[in-house]
Design a protein around this motif. Sequence first.
Motif, short mmCIF file in Angstrom:
data_model
loop_
_atom_site.label_atom_id
_atom_site.label_comp_id
_atom_site.label_asym_id
_atom_site.label_seq_id
_atom_site.Cartn_x
_atom_site.Cartn_y
_atom_site.Cartn_z
N ASP A 19 0.81 -1.22 0.00
CA ASP A 19 0.00 0.00 0.00
C ASP A 19 0.84 1.27 0.00
OD1 ASP A 19 -0.53 1.34 3.16
OD2 ASP A 19 0.70 -0.44 2.87
N PRO A 65 -6.27 3.34 -2.27
CA PRO A 65 -7.45 4.00 -2.84
C PRO A 65 -7.12 4.88 -4.04
CG PRO A 65 -7.50 4.14 -0.45
CD PRO A 65 -6.15 3.59 -0.82
N GLU A 66 -5.96 5.56 -4.00
CA GLU A 66 -5.59 6.48 -5.07
C GLU A 66 -4.36 5.99 -5.80
OE1 GLU A 66 -7.46 8.98 -5.88
OE2 GLU A 66 -8.84 8.67 -4.20
N HIS A 67 -4.37 6.16 -7.10
CA HIS A 67 -3.23 5.80 -7.94
C HIS A 67 -2.12 6.84 -7.79
CE1 HIS A 67 -0.82 4.37 -11.16
NE2 HIS A 67 -1.15 5.31 -12.03
N HIS A 103 -1.83 -0.73 -10.38
CA HIS A 103 -2.52 -0.17 -9.21
C HIS A 103 -3.88 -0.81 -9.08
CE1 HIS A 103 -5.62 2.58 -7.58
NE2 HIS A 103 -4.76 2.65 -6.59
N ASP A 144 -7.43 -0.67 -6.18
CA ASP A 144 -8.03 -0.32 -4.90
C ASP A 144 -8.85 -1.48 -4.36
OD1 ASP A 144 -10.20 -0.32 -6.57
OD2 ASP A 144 -10.82 1.74 -6.17
#
Length: 220
Positions: free
Chosen positions: A176, A196-198, A207, A209
Amino acid sequence: MPDTNRLRDDFSHVSHWVFDLDHTLYPPEMALFDQIEIRMSAWVQDILKVSAAEADHLRRHYWEKYGTTLAGLMREHNVDPERYLIDVHDISFDHMTIDHDLVSHIKALPGRRIVYTNGSEPYARNVLAARGLSECFDAVYGVEHADFHPKPERQAFDKVFGLDGVDGKIGAMFEDDARNLAVPHALGMQCVHVAPEHEPADHIHHHTDDLTAFLSQLTA
């Protein structure tokens, strides 16, 4: 997420699968680290005799500078790492749930599967038990196995990968924290950022999520 055929091609050579623990094998919404951060700040406040605000600042500062709060405390204050790891990981796992699909997909990965975390091995095993993942992995490594050197340090990876026999050329790393993928990339591993975010970076190949959904494309 790339199409399934391309993804399978990218991982067709992989037989060494390395997974980070926190926010990788469980989603951030389970908020284990919220509990740990509270205990970290309290520990820093007590051992350094500083205010709560200063303790919280130092916790974040050491994580940013050294890779973990523990690494900063060891280097700047010579703390006992074993006592620290026991205390900060003394949390509740009661609210965690089992993802049966994730269990199935990890078990279906061909080859050797390990967990490598900047936390401790006992803590990692508690998390795996709460997620139903205890039988999915061949080995579990904590920061203690790297002589308390944390990811993203090269010597930490060299120590743990040397202990387990991980070969980067046939390896994949799921993590992560994007900075912790730089060394695996240099070792030739397929690098998957689970967050959650690239965060676009040359050392990140993929990537996601949703780790369960990502692995389903490799094992379906």
